[in-house]
Design a protein around this motif. Sequence first.
Motif, PDB file in Angstrom:
ATOM      1  N   LEU A  21       0.829  -1.211   0.000  1.00  0.00           N
ATOM      2  CA  LEU A  21       0.000   0.000   0.000  1.00  0.00           C
ATOM      3  C   LEU A  21       0.861   1.258   0.000  1.00  0.00           C
ATOM      4  O   LEU A  21       1.682   1.460   0.887  1.00  0.00           O
ATOM      5  CB  LEU A  21      -0.922   0.020   1.215  1.00  0.00           C
ATOM      6  N   CYS A  22       0.652   2.102  -1.007  1.00  0.00           N
ATOM      7  CA  CYS A  22       1.306   3.416  -1.043  1.00  0.00           C
ATOM      8  C   CYS A  22       0.335   4.412  -0.418  1.00  0.00           C
ATOM      9  O   CYS A  22      -0.765   4.633  -0.930  1.00  0.00           O
ATOM     10  CB  CYS A  22       1.634   3.802  -2.478  1.00  0.00           C
ATOM     11  N   TRP A  23       0.721   5.007   0.706  1.00  0.00           N
ATOM     12  CA  TRP A  23      -0.161   5.879   1.475  1.00  0.00           C
ATOM     13  C   TRP A  23      -0.620   7.085   0.654  1.00  0.00           C
ATOM     14  O   TRP A  23      -1.806   7.430   0.627  1.00  0.00           O
ATOM     15  CB  TRP A  23       0.542   6.308   2.749  1.00  0.00           C
ATOM     16  N   SER A  70      -6.414   8.438  -4.315  1.00  0.00           N
ATOM     17  CA  SER A  70      -7.518   7.670  -4.896  1.00  0.00           C
ATOM     18  C   SER A  70      -8.812   7.863  -4.102  1.00  0.00           C
ATOM     19  O   SER A  70      -9.897   7.624  -4.611  1.00  0.00           O
ATOM     20  CB  SER A  70      -7.161   6.182  -4.947  1.00  0.00           C
ATOM     21  N   SER A  71      -8.686   8.319  -2.858  1.00  0.00           N
ATOM     22  CA  SER A  71      -9.866   8.596  -2.037  1.00  0.00           C
ATOM     23  C   SER A  71     -10.353  10.038  -2.218  1.00  0.00           C
ATOM     24  O   SER A  71     -11.357  10.430  -1.630  1.00  0.00           O
ATOM     25  CB  SER A  71      -9.533   8.365  -0.554  1.00  0.00           C
ATOM     26  N   GLY A  72      -9.591  10.809  -3.009  1.00  0.00           N
ATOM     27  CA  GLY A  72      -9.980  12.199  -3.268  1.00  0.00           C
ATOM     28  C   GLY A  72      -9.281  13.216  -2.408  1.00  0.00           C
ATOM     29  O   GLY A  72      -9.552  14.415  -2.478  1.00  0.00           O
ATOM     30  N   VAL A  73      -8.350  12.752  -1.557  1.00  0.00           N
ATOM     31  CA  VAL A  73      -7.614  13.674  -0.680  1.00  0.00           C
ATOM     32  C   VAL A  73      -6.446  14.255  -1.463  1.00  0.00           C
ATOM     33  O   VAL A  73      -5.503  13.552  -1.816  1.00  0.00           O
ATOM     34  CB  VAL A  73      -7.081  12.950   0.577  1.00  0.00           C
ATOM     35  N   SER A  74      -6.514  15.537  -1.759  1.00  0.00           N
ATOM     36  CA  SER A  74      -5.424  16.170  -2.492  1.00  0.00           C
ATOM     37  C   SER A  74      -4.695  17.138  -1.565  1.00  0.00           C
ATOM     38  O   SER A  74      -5.265  18.098  -1.077  1.00  0.00           O
ATOM     39  CB  SER A  74      -5.966  16.927  -3.708  1.00  0.00           C
ATOM     40  N   SER A  75      -3.457  16.809  -1.279  1.00  0.00           N
ATOM     41  CA  SER A  75      -2.667  17.664  -0.397  1.00  0.00           C
ATOM     42  C   SER A  75      -1.191  17.498  -0.720  1.00  0.00           C
ATOM     43  O   SER A  75      -0.722  16.392  -0.988  1.00  0.00           O
ATOM     44  CB  SER A  75      -2.907  17.298   1.073  1.00  0.00           C
ATOM     45  N   GLU A  76      -0.493  18.628  -0.719  1.00  0.00           N
ATOM     46  CA  GLU A  76       0.958  18.561  -0.928  1.00  0.00           C
ATOM     47  C   GLU A  76       1.659  18.084   0.343  1.00  0.00           C
ATOM     48  O   GLU A  76       2.821  17.708   0.324  1.00  0.00           O
ATOM     49  CB  GLU A  76       1.493  19.954  -1.313  1.00  0.00           C
ATOM     50  N   ARG A  97     -10.729  -2.186   0.494  1.00  0.00           N
ATOM     51  CA  ARG A  97      -9.435  -2.812   0.212  1.00  0.00           C
ATOM     52  C   ARG A  97      -9.388  -4.210   0.813  1.00  0.00           C
ATOM     53  O   ARG A  97     -10.238  -4.581   1.614  1.00  0.00           O
ATOM     54  CB  ARG A  97      -8.301  -1.970   0.826  1.00  0.00           C
ATOM     55  N   SER A  98      -8.362  -4.953   0.456  1.00  0.00           N
ATOM     56  CA  SER A  98      -8.155  -6.256   1.080  1.00  0.00           C
ATOM     57  C   SER A  98      -7.856  -6.037   2.563  1.00  0.00           C
ATOM     58  O   SER A  98      -7.504  -4.928   2.981  1.00  0.00           O
ATOM     59  CB  SER A  98      -6.980  -6.983   0.427  1.00  0.00           C
ATOM     60  N   GLN A  99      -7.970  -7.098   3.354  1.00  0.00           N
ATOM     61  CA  GLN A  99      -7.715  -7.002   4.796  1.00  0.00           C
ATOM     62  C   GLN A  99      -6.306  -6.484   5.068  1.00  0.00           C
ATOM     63  O   GLN A  99      -6.109  -5.618   5.925  1.00  0.00           O
ATOM     64  CB  GLN A  99      -7.914  -8.391   5.424  1.00  0.00           C
ATOM     65  N   GLN A 100      -5.324  -6.983   4.321  1.00  0.00           N
ATOM     66  CA  GLN A 100      -3.929  -6.568   4.557  1.00  0.00           C
ATOM     67  C   GLN A 100      -3.715  -5.095   4.187  1.00  0.00           C
ATOM     68  O   GLN A 100      -2.984  -4.366   4.868  1.00  0.00           O
ATOM     69  CB  GLN A 100      -2.967  -7.453   3.742  1.00  0.00           C
ATOM     70  N   GLU A 101      -4.359  -4.641   3.104  1.00  0.00           N
ATOM     71  CA  GLU A 101      -4.230  -3.237   2.709  1.00  0.00           C
ATOM     72  C   GLU A 101      -4.973  -2.335   3.687  1.00  0.00           C
ATOM     73  O   GLU A 101      -4.522  -1.222   3.994  1.00  0.00           O
ATOM     74  CB  GLU A 101      -4.775  -3.038   1.296  1.00  0.00           C
ATOM     75  N   LEU A 102      -6.118  -2.807   4.179  1.00  0.00           N
ATOM     76  CA  LEU A 102      -6.851  -2.035   5.182  1.00  0.00           C
ATOM     77  C   LEU A 102      -6.005  -1.871   6.441  1.00  0.00           C
ATOM     78  O   LEU A 102      -5.916  -0.775   7.006  1.00  0.00           O
ATOM     79  CB  LEU A 102      -8.176  -2.727   5.521  1.00  0.00           C
ATOM     80  N   HIS A 103      -5.361  -2.936   6.859  1.00  0.00           N
ATOM     81  CA  HIS A 103      -4.497  -2.856   8.041  1.00  0.00           C
ATOM     82  C   HIS A 103      -3.324  -1.901   7.802  1.00  0.00           C
ATOM     83  O   HIS A 103      -2.908  -1.179   8.714  1.00  0.00           O
ATOM     84  CB  HIS A 103      -3.972  -4.244   8.422  1.00  0.00           C
ATOM     85  N   LYS A 143      -2.624   1.444   9.922  1.00  0.00           N
ATOM     86  CA  LYS A 143      -1.304   1.659  10.522  1.00  0.00           C
ATOM     87  C   LYS A 143      -0.779   3.070  10.247  1.00  0.00           C
ATOM     88  O   LYS A 143      -0.037   3.632  11.059  1.00  0.00           O
ATOM     89  CB  LYS A 143      -0.335   0.609   9.960  1.00  0.00           C
ATOM     90  N   ARG A 144      -1.166   3.660   9.113  1.00  0.00           N
ATOM     91  CA  ARG A 144      -0.685   4.992   8.734  1.00  0.00           C
ATOM     92  C   ARG A 144      -1.583   6.121   9.223  1.00  0.00           C
ATOM     93  O   ARG A 144      -1.177   7.291   9.189  1.00  0.00           O
ATOM     94  CB  ARG A 144      -0.582   5.088   7.202  1.00  0.00           C
ATOM     95  N   CYS A 145      -2.817   5.813   9.646  1.00  0.00           N
ATOM     96  CA  CYS A 145      -3.742   6.896  10.013  1.00  0.00           C
ATOM     97  C   CYS A 145      -3.456   7.421  11.420  1.00  0.00           C
ATOM     98  O   CYS A 145      -2.687   6.828  12.186  1.00  0.00           O
ATOM     99  CB  CYS A 145      -5.199   6.424   9.892  1.00  0.00           C
ATOM    100  N   PHE A 146      -4.081   8.537  11.761  1.00  0.00           N
ATOM    101  CA  PHE A 146      -3.887   9.133  13.082  1.00  0.00           C
ATOM    102  C   PHE A 146      -4.717   8.411  14.136  1.00  0.00           C
ATOM    103  O   PHE A 146      -4.274   8.171  15.259  1.00  0.00           O
ATOM    104  CB  PHE A 146      -4.271  10.627  13.054  1.00  0.00           C
ATOM    105  N   ALA A 147      -5.958   8.045  13.778  1.00  0.00           N
ATOM    106  CA  ALA A 147      -6.840   7.326  14.706  1.00  0.00           C
ATOM    107  C   ALA A 147      -7.892   6.571  13.898  1.00  0.00           C
ATOM    108  O   ALA A 147      -8.270   6.989  12.808  1.00  0.00           O
ATOM    109  CB  ALA A 147      -7.513   8.287  15.681  1.00  0.00           C
ATOM    110  N   VAL A 148      -8.362   5.459  14.464  1.00  0.00           N
ATOM    111  CA  VAL A 148      -9.460   4.700  13.862  1.00  0.00           C
ATOM    112  C   VAL A 148     -10.751   5.067  14.593  1.00  0.00           C
ATOM    113  O   VAL A 148     -10.782   5.175  15.821  1.00  0.00           O
ATOM    114  CB  VAL A 148      -9.195   3.182  13.928  1.00  0.00           C
TER     115      VAL A 148
END
Length: 343
Positions: A148-150, A156-162, A232-238, A242-247
Amino acid sequence: MKLLFLACLSPKTGNHTTAERIRSHIESAGHTCELRDAAEFQSPAEVAKLVSRNSPFEGALAIHLFRAGRLLLDIQVPFGVIFGGTDINEDVKVEQKRVVMEQVLLKARFAVAFTDKLKEEAELFLLSQSSKICVQPQGIQTEVSEKLCWAEFLRSSGVSSEHVDELRVFLLVCGLRRVKDPLYLVEVFSEWHCENPLNVLVIIGPKLDPVLTDEVEAVVKRTAGVFLAQERSQQELHAAMKRCFAVVNSSVSEGMSAAILEAMDLGIPVLARDIPGNAAVVQHELTGLLYSSPQEFVDQSQRLLSDHELRERVVRNGKLYVEEHHSLKQERETYQRLVDSLH
């Protein structure tokens, strides 16, 4: 022993993941376990016919007393059942469904509840079968995909940020259905995002309710700071967790949220709506944070942002909690023992 296992198997849902995991536990003990989607069958008679065919099944198992368990009422072999969340939290309120669930529980050789609270609720609402009901929390094992490339995931989710690495991504993991209430936080989160554009909410999960999915897509399209990601697949979701701030969890009711437990196992703080199913696994300010309103969600999120000691504490204790109470080994041993009781 040859077993039939019925569950609701919508792809990439907690139910599906749980069913696959339990199936693997059973098969690792040398049994044959055929997992089938409850939606394939229209009536108990169809399942009874399947069970008694030339190579007959010797036992059966079902997740969810109403959706799957009712299909086992006509079979002539012993079976066990596993409570979901919806059956005890929602279906018992409908008299017709409650009566069917009581019949299932009476006929079942055993029943499994994920929490003590679920067992108590079952005993309260259904004919008391306390001796049949055992408590076995879900076993948790996380696996993070290296693929997974963060930055690509966010784009791909529509988040555009530099400033991808500076973003604080709150990940709401849920299948799009009413009981998960995916739009609960959208308005207040968008206001918060407008004050601080680095805070974004990404909703991710399978599109289970077409009407609600259309509604969510329309709302997200016109709402700043809130995005909808492809499942996403389970592994990609994980990996994304892992990269997010909070679930985040915003459900109206839960049996036991695997996403919450997986986040804890991955060392990610959890912000969960204060409902019985969540409060059974999230101890406020110790293993995660609970909130009772959208505004309180923002308040607790701001605490998590500013109080590093609080963040470290809930992450540390959350991981310890999962290790101590959600052992895959313990879960495997429990289901193997229960299946042996069907002989």
